[in-house]
Scaffold this motif. Sequence first.
Motif, mmCIF file in Angstrom:
data_model
loop_
_atom_site.group_PDB
_atom_site.id
_atom_site.type_symbol
_atom_site.label_atom_id
_atom_site.label_comp_id
_atom_site.label_asym_id
_atom_site.label_seq_id
_atom_site.Cartn_x
_atom_site.Cartn_y
_atom_site.Cartn_z
ATOM 1 N N GLN A 1 38.648 -22.502 62.568
ATOM 2 C CA GLN A 1 39.194 -21.259 63.104
ATOM 3 C C GLN A 1 40.433 -21.569 63.952
ATOM 4 O O GLN A 1 40.543 -22.651 64.535
ATOM 5 C CB GLN A 1 38.161 -20.532 63.950
ATOM 6 N N SER A 2 41.348 -20.608 63.976
ATOM 7 C CA SER A 2 42.597 -20.762 64.737
ATOM 8 C C SER A 2 42.609 -19.791 65.916
ATOM 9 O O SER A 2 42.146 -18.642 65.798
ATOM 10 C CB SER A 2 43.805 -20.504 63.836
ATOM 11 N N ALA B 1 46.000 -23.397 68.459
ATOM 12 C CA ALA B 1 44.882 -24.344 68.335
ATOM 13 C C ALA B 1 44.143 -24.122 67.028
ATOM 14 O O ALA B 1 43.941 -22.975 66.606
ATOM 15 C CB ALA B 1 43.912 -24.186 69.503
ATOM 16 N N ARG B 2 43.764 -25.210 66.413
ATOM 17 C CA ARG B 2 42.894 -25.149 65.237
ATOM 18 C C ARG B 2 41.663 -25.994 65.522
ATOM 19 O O ARG B 2 41.774 -27.194 65.776
ATOM 20 C CB ARG B 2 43.628 -25.654 64.008
ATOM 21 N N SER C 1 39.611 -30.775 67.662
ATOM 22 C CA SER C 1 40.517 -29.779 68.223
ATOM 23 C C SER C 1 41.946 -30.270 68.040
ATOM 24 O O SER C 1 42.270 -31.394 68.441
ATOM 25 C CB SER C 1 40.217 -29.557 69.709
ATOM 26 N N ARG C 2 42.785 -29.443 67.425
ATOM 27 C CA ARG C 2 44.194 -29.791 67.227
ATOM 28 C C ARG C 2 45.049 -28.740 67.922
ATOM 29 O O ARG C 2 44.955 -27.548 67.619
ATOM 30 C CB ARG C 2 44.514 -29.880 65.738
ATOM 31 N N SER D 1 35.245 -19.658 72.699
ATOM 32 C CA SER D 1 35.341 -18.678 71.613
ATOM 33 C C SER D 1 34.787 -19.275 70.322
ATOM 34 O O SER D 1 34.045 -18.608 69.571
ATOM 35 C CB SER D 1 36.794 -18.248 71.420
ATOM 36 N N PHE D 2 35.136 -20.537 70.067
ATOM 37 C CA PHE D 2 34.678 -21.200 68.846
ATOM 38 C C PHE D 2 33.162 -21.395 68.861
ATOM 39 O O PHE D 2 32.471 -21.166 67.856
ATOM 40 C CB PHE D 2 35.396 -22.538 68.713
#
Length: 765
Positions: A367-368, A475-476, A494-495, A573-574
């Motif tokens: 997810q982004s 963020a991805r 996390s990127r 959130s993730f």
Amino acid sequence: MDWRAKLDALPVTRRQLVAGAAAGGGLAVAWWLWPRHYTSPLAPGPNERDFVGWITIGTDGVVTVAVPQLEMGQGVTTVLAQVVAVELGADWRQVAVEPAPPAGLYANIPLAAKWAPLWSNLPSFASDPDSRLAENFARSNAFAATAEGSSLTAYEQPLREAAAAARAMLAMAAAERWDVEWEECAVGAGLVRHGEQQLGFGDLVEDGAQLDPPDPPPLRVAPASDDPSPAQAELAPAFPRLDLPAKVDGSFLFAGDIRLPGLVYASIRHGPLGKPDLSAFEAGAVEGLDGLVGVVRSKRYLAAVAESWWIAEQALKKMRPVFAGPPAAESAAALQSLEEAHGTIEPERTYATGDADDLLARPDYTQSYSVAPAVHATIETASATARYDSGKLELWIAAQAPELTRRAAAKAIGLSVEDVVLYPTAAGGSFDARLERRHAIEVAQIAKEIGRPVQLTWPRVQELQSIPVRTPVSARLEAAFLAASGGRIAAWRSRLAMPATVREFGHRLFDNKTPQAAMEHAAQESDALACEGAIPPYAIEHVAVDHLPVTLPFPTGRLRGNAQAYNAFFTESFIDELAERAGRDPFLYRMEMLGQSPRMADTLRRATRLANWDGGRRGTGQGLAMARIGSPDSGGRIACVAQAALGEGGVRVTRLHAAVDIGRVVNLDIARQQIEGGLVFGLSLATGSSIAYEEGKPVPGRLAGLALPTLADCPEIVIEFLASDAPAFDPGELGVAVAPPAIANALYSATGVRFRRLPLLSEGL
């Protein structure tokens, strides 16, 4: 440099003491455990003596604590004074504080160690707070910056030791008079007692100053602390804020309150971002303007100086300055480049444990998320007063890094640092904006040009345009699940696509680079500090954090909460989305991963109990989030349950329930203020506080356009602190980090729509 003598000549009180029920000063009671070459910058006044100290005690019994941290509403002056009062045995009514000028004695060594990557060529050797490299750097550069919630970590122990030494000296003086052993004397409530005999601190000042303190200082068993129980919160605080009376009656001095003989006022214009160079202005438009004192033209700004700030501002409007340079910054295209970075820029690994890459070759869920640029929106815009006379500069300013500010001002007008005196004032809010010192450079240049004392105050739009924003981030996040585990996470990556924002800030702070030069130096650098907080606080065996460095056309910097805040939004959130995919209660899903973190688990359990958590079911409007700042062994922890919905005008947050573990609570009243303020600040980041750049100018350009919460928008806030023997932790940024994800998750519960961008609703419904 006798800075007190200079203050004596000013039409303001000599030391700007902030006192509860007392004012005045006296004997500097100190100790010689510090290196002798780091002497106190405080010179003795009448009935005073200086012994390289943190503390002065007058013959009237008033205890004054030198505070080397910037007071910007967080209550640091009260908390540090409380540390001294408890250790010394002073009555709170006799305690005052004095802002301390830059000095090696007052170095913030833990912060210097944390920021070692920004100033050291050997950061791995300088990043330990016990490192001699960090200490030498901090002391030799008088580095006493106020940031990162480091005040207690840096100053509680030296203040306790100074107070213990002073207490011993007073007890020894009394013991000599009574012909008893000083260890038999009790010190408390501002008195030294032995049996029926007692003497006040003021009575013992002269004799105590002549004595040698014991080495090491005799610390009390228990440091300053408050009982965090809910019942205690209903009582009047034992250590009320020292600055409150002066703030209520208006006598408390901020940077914009300084008044000097012959003072004139300046306003200023900077170029739009991307067009920094002043190319033209209509000088003739202000000829004969009543009250105008002068116009100062620099390569990067135009300033008008007048008998009032309003006249100066009108003069600038009439002169219509024009700036030139490359194409002006447009944020829409810049933010798009962050999204595109995930497919075009090679990630730089900043943290890894286990083998996340192998398990995430085909992630189970991706997810982004993103955050937009956020502004500081301080009560007081950048303001400073300068007086230049005969090759000397005096500077009155609210500075979070005062010595580096002093050096920047000196360099700007070709003076040696020794020829610049900085008088610290309080800040009307800051949120890290006063780590920047562009206005200090400008007011020094203007004062030298005009030849009179000058007070420079930036207009609001200049503040929004010229103070670097909190960096935008794309963020991805990716996760892989353990097979047949009910959604338990096996691997996490996390990127983060963003500028090397902390390194960019470091080039401005430590290398005195202009914003443009700092951006160029930081371009394409990997920035681990900008990724701080991206490691989830859960038991996940395989974790990786990557930075994708992106160059933006506008400068970025620090804002309250910093990297911890945007990473908490991404992580929590993730986690909520992963809990939903697993068909789990978000609370129980988190709890299952906190078996090795009992303090985190207890914090989460308390928050859900406070809020009567109902499982986060659809339509209830409840959302959960938690955050940890600092190391897993110490640091602070917070869990929050938000109650929110969509209402007329946007997001409506009605309740925030938070459980907080900050270790030993030093001052319960101030800790509560900081958590409440942090939660409201986090609410402001969730609903607004963001700008765009169009043709290099901020949109909106006024506070009214930032969608900041008003008093009517503030929710009911219920806070419970957990009792703990862990080291004390500054609570100021915990609420900032936890509120936005809790509110976002609550909105999902209320609406069934996921909001993955801050500010919320910025993508529409």
